[in-house]
Design a protein around this motif. Structure first.
Motif, PDB file in Angstrom:
ATOM      1  N   HIS A 243       0.817  -1.211   0.000  1.00 44.82           N
ATOM      2  CA  HIS A 243       0.000   0.000   0.000  1.00 44.82           C
ATOM      3  C   HIS A 243       0.852   1.264   0.000  1.00 44.82           C
ATOM      4  O   HIS A 243       0.484   2.277  -0.607  1.00 44.82           O
ATOM      5  N   LEU A 244       2.044   1.203   0.662  1.00 47.88           N
ATOM      6  CA  LEU A 244       2.931   2.370   0.619  1.00 47.88           C
ATOM      7  C   LEU A 244       3.535   2.543  -0.768  1.00 47.88           C
ATOM      8  O   LEU A 244       3.694   3.677  -1.252  1.00 47.88           O
ATOM      9  N   VAL A 245       3.879   1.444  -1.413  1.00 50.12           N
ATOM     10  CA  VAL A 245       4.391   1.524  -2.786  1.00 50.12           C
ATOM     11  C   VAL A 245       3.311   2.083  -3.707  1.00 50.12           C
ATOM     12  O   VAL A 245       3.585   2.910  -4.585  1.00 50.12           O
ATOM     13  N   TYR A 246       2.083   1.647  -3.505  1.00 46.49           N
ATOM     14  CA  TYR A 246       0.956   2.136  -4.312  1.00 46.49           C
ATOM     15  C   TYR A 246       0.811   3.653  -4.178  1.00 46.49           C
ATOM     16  O   TYR A 246       0.692   4.377  -5.182  1.00 46.49           O
ATOM     17  N   ILE A 247       0.843   4.152  -2.943  1.00 44.86           N
ATOM     18  CA  ILE A 247       0.719   5.591  -2.715  1.00 44.86           C
ATOM     19  C   ILE A 247       1.901   6.341  -3.328  1.00 44.86           C
ATOM     20  O   ILE A 247       1.739   7.387  -3.964  1.00 44.86           O
ATOM     21  N   SER A 248       3.101   5.798  -3.157  1.00 44.23           N
ATOM     22  CA  SER A 248       4.294   6.470  -3.671  1.00 44.23           C
ATOM     23  C   SER A 248       4.286   6.551  -5.193  1.00 44.23           C
ATOM     24  O   SER A 248       4.597   7.603  -5.774  1.00 44.23           O
ATOM     25  N   VAL A 249       3.926   5.453  -5.857  1.00 46.51           N
ATOM     26  CA  VAL A 249       3.878   5.460  -7.322  1.00 46.51           C
ATOM     27  C   VAL A 249       2.821   6.449  -7.807  1.00 46.51           C
ATOM     28  O   VAL A 249       3.033   7.169  -8.796  1.00 46.51           O
ATOM     29  N   THR A 250       1.687   6.516  -7.124  1.00 47.16           N
ATOM     30  CA  THR A 250       0.638   7.460  -7.504  1.00 47.16           C
ATOM     31  C   THR A 250       1.133   8.896  -7.392  1.00 47.16           C
ATOM     32  O   THR A 250       0.894   9.725  -8.283  1.00 47.16           O
ATOM     33  N   VAL A 251       1.825   9.204  -6.311  1.00 53.20           N
ATOM     34  CA  VAL A 251       2.352  10.566  -6.123  1.00 53.20           C
ATOM     35  C   VAL A 251       3.403  10.878  -7.185  1.00 53.20           C
ATOM     36  O   VAL A 251       3.431  11.997  -7.738  1.00 53.20           O
ATOM     37  N   ILE A 252       4.275   9.914  -7.491  1.00 52.18           N
ATOM     38  CA  ILE A 252       5.317  10.144  -8.503  1.00 52.18           C
ATOM     39  C   ILE A 252       4.684  10.471  -9.849  1.00 52.18           C
ATOM     40  O   ILE A 252       5.085  11.426 -10.543  1.00 52.18           O
ATOM     41  N   ILE A 253       3.689   9.681 -10.246  1.00 53.62           N
ATOM     42  CA  ILE A 253       3.024   9.917 -11.530  1.00 53.62           C
ATOM     43  C   ILE A 253       2.336  11.282 -11.544  1.00 53.62           C
ATOM     44  O   ILE A 253       2.345  11.991 -12.559  1.00 53.62           O
ATOM     45  N   SER A 254       1.735  11.656 -10.408  1.00 54.24           N
ATOM     46  CA  SER A 254       1.030  12.938 -10.338  1.00 54.24           C
ATOM     47  C   SER A 254       1.990  14.119 -10.435  1.00 54.24           C
ATOM     48  O   SER A 254       1.668  15.139 -11.052  1.00 54.24           O
ATOM     49  N   LEU A 255       3.164  14.002  -9.813  1.00 52.31           N
ATOM     50  CA  LEU A 255       4.134  15.096  -9.843  1.00 52.31           C
ATOM     51  C   LEU A 255       4.664  15.350 -11.250  1.00 52.31           C
ATOM     52  O   LEU A 255       5.131  16.460 -11.546  1.00 52.31           O
ATOM     53  N   ILE A 256       4.600  14.340 -12.112  1.00 55.42           N
ATOM     54  CA  ILE A 256       5.060  14.514 -13.486  1.00 55.42           C
ATOM     55  C   ILE A 256       3.929  14.944 -14.407  1.00 55.42           C
ATOM     56  O   ILE A 256       4.153  15.648 -15.403  1.00 55.42           O
ATOM     57  N   GLY A 257       2.688  14.582 -14.080  1.00 54.63           N
ATOM     58  CA  GLY A 257       1.592  14.733 -15.030  1.00 54.63           C
ATOM     59  C   GLY A 257       0.772  16.000 -14.939  1.00 54.63           C
ATOM     60  O   GLY A 257      -0.211  16.133 -15.663  1.00 54.63           O
ATOM     61  N   TRP A 258       1.141  16.966 -14.067  1.00 58.13           N
ATOM     62  CA  TRP A 258       0.307  18.152 -13.898  1.00 58.13           C
ATOM     63  C   TRP A 258       0.653  19.280 -14.869  1.00 58.13           C
ATOM     64  O   TRP A 258      -0.106  20.239 -15.008  1.00 58.13           O
TER      65      TRP A 258
END
Length: 385
Positions: A243-258
């Protein structure tokens, strides 16, 4: 006054008090006019786009599958079986109206010891609303009811085959939809928040603030995407729970996609800040927050929705890419990217091509969301025909 004069006066007064038929018709006409809102006009245009409309239905079906994954899965996706390793998909037959599959007998190649499955005549009937492994529906209600399964609990059916550990691929693809689709949706929500806030500030205030934010946007856009994902994902500790990996990957993708949405919002704000309704709101004493969130953002809500819909496929592909390369989600987490890791070797694909089904699911989901986003974009464009 005579009786005749009184009667004439009464009739004249009643006629004067009663509106004419022309006035009544005009009032009815004014009251009968219906005004369509911006959203109603968008929906009317969107329904004419048949491909986008049915793509929306397919996307809704995918998210329905993701929400009710436990109920729709016939077996536990982590339940292995050494006697069903790489079992091919079983064809559904019908005995009248009763569906069934034929059992496979496992044999081994005498030289390579590779598993060989031979279809037998023994039948396993498929029943609906059967009991299986226990789970919590929507994470709240304990139950063991499933949509379908074998009539004999000791038997198994593999409609999409099994993997290298004998686990049901259909159940794993259904479970993988939850991680992959939710990550795309949550990632887009985070990136949309960043894009609207930073793009709005950049377009509304301009000047040095606009210059600084746009330089940050250009810097991020100039970076190669995949190496950045690899570097940031590699920094995550390998002992983190899923679940921590899931949250981290989501944040990483969001920081690039805005960044792309921020540019769109900035351009809209630059165009709108000189409009009459914005100037009137400022002269009326509205605060800057009210001008932005009450007057300017609703005017471009349709464009934001279309941009968000088109961004979800990119998020899904990003998660699938990271997990496929072993830098995103890791087993025991199940996503379409994690499932595709088993299909990396050509030898495996040649012997068990059904392992590539998560890739087909990804392609169908991305295509449907792209068609859906294109339809929304056309429907939101007031100049489209």
């Amino acid at each position: 006054m005579s009786a005749e004069n009184k009667q004439a006066t009464t009739v004249a007064a009643a006629a004067a008090a009663e509106p004419t038929s022309a006035a009544v018709n005009m009032a009815n006409l004014r009251g009968g006019i219906e005004y369509a809102s911006q959203w109603e006009l968008m929906w009317a245009r969107f329904k004419k786009h048949k491909v986008a409309y049915w793509s929306m239905m397919f996307v809704a079906f995918l998210y329905f599958v993701a929400i009710f994954a436990e109920f729709l899965s016939p077996f536990n996706p982590e339940d292995p079986s050494s006697s069903t390793v790489y079992q091919p998909p079983q064809m559904v037959h019908f005995d009248g109206i009763k569906p069934y599959v034929k059992k496979y007998d496992l044999t081994r190649d005498p030289e390579t010891l590779a598993p060989i499955y031979v279809e037998a005549e023994e039948k396993t009937y498929i029943k609906f609303f059967v009991k299986g492994f226990e789970y919590k529906l929507l994470g709240l209600i304990p139950t063991d009811m499933h949509l379908f399964g074998p009539d004999d609990p000791s038997h198994k059916i593999f409609l999409l085959g099994s993997d290298r550990l004998g686990r049901d691929m259909l159940s794993r693809v259904i479970y993988g939809a939850r991680f992959t689709l939710s990550m795309g949706l949550i990632g887009v929500i985070l990136s949309t928040f960043l894009g609207i806030i930073l793009g709005g500030i950049s377009g509304y205030y301009g000047g040095k603030t606009d210059w600084f934010i746009q330089r940050v946007v250009e810097f991020i856009l100039s970076l190669p995407t995949i190496p950045i994902w690899l570097a940031m994902a590699s920094a995550m500790p390998r002992n983190w729970p899923p679940h921590l990996v899931y949250i981290s990957v989501t944040v990483i993708i969001s920081l690039i996609g805005w960044t792309h949405l921020a540019r769109v919002v900035r351009g809209k704000f630059l165009a709108m800040r000189g409009e009459v309704f914005v100037i009137a709101a400022k002269l009326d004493g509205c605060s800057e927050g009210r001008v932005i969130f009450r007057h300017m953002l609703p005017s471009m809500a349709s464009h934001v929705i279309a941009a968000v819909t088109l961004a979800i496929p990119s998020m899904i592909l990003a998660e699938t890419t990271l997990s496929f390369l072993g830098l995103g989600l890791q087993p025991p987490a199940i996503s379409w990217g994690v499932l595709l890791k088993d299909a990396q070797k050509i030898s495996v694909i040649s012997n068990a091509p059904w392992l590539f089904l998560p890739g087909l699911a990804t392609v169908l989901a991305v295509l449907a969301m792209n068609f859906f986003g294109d339809g929304l974009r056309d429907a939101a464009d007031p100049y489209s025909h």
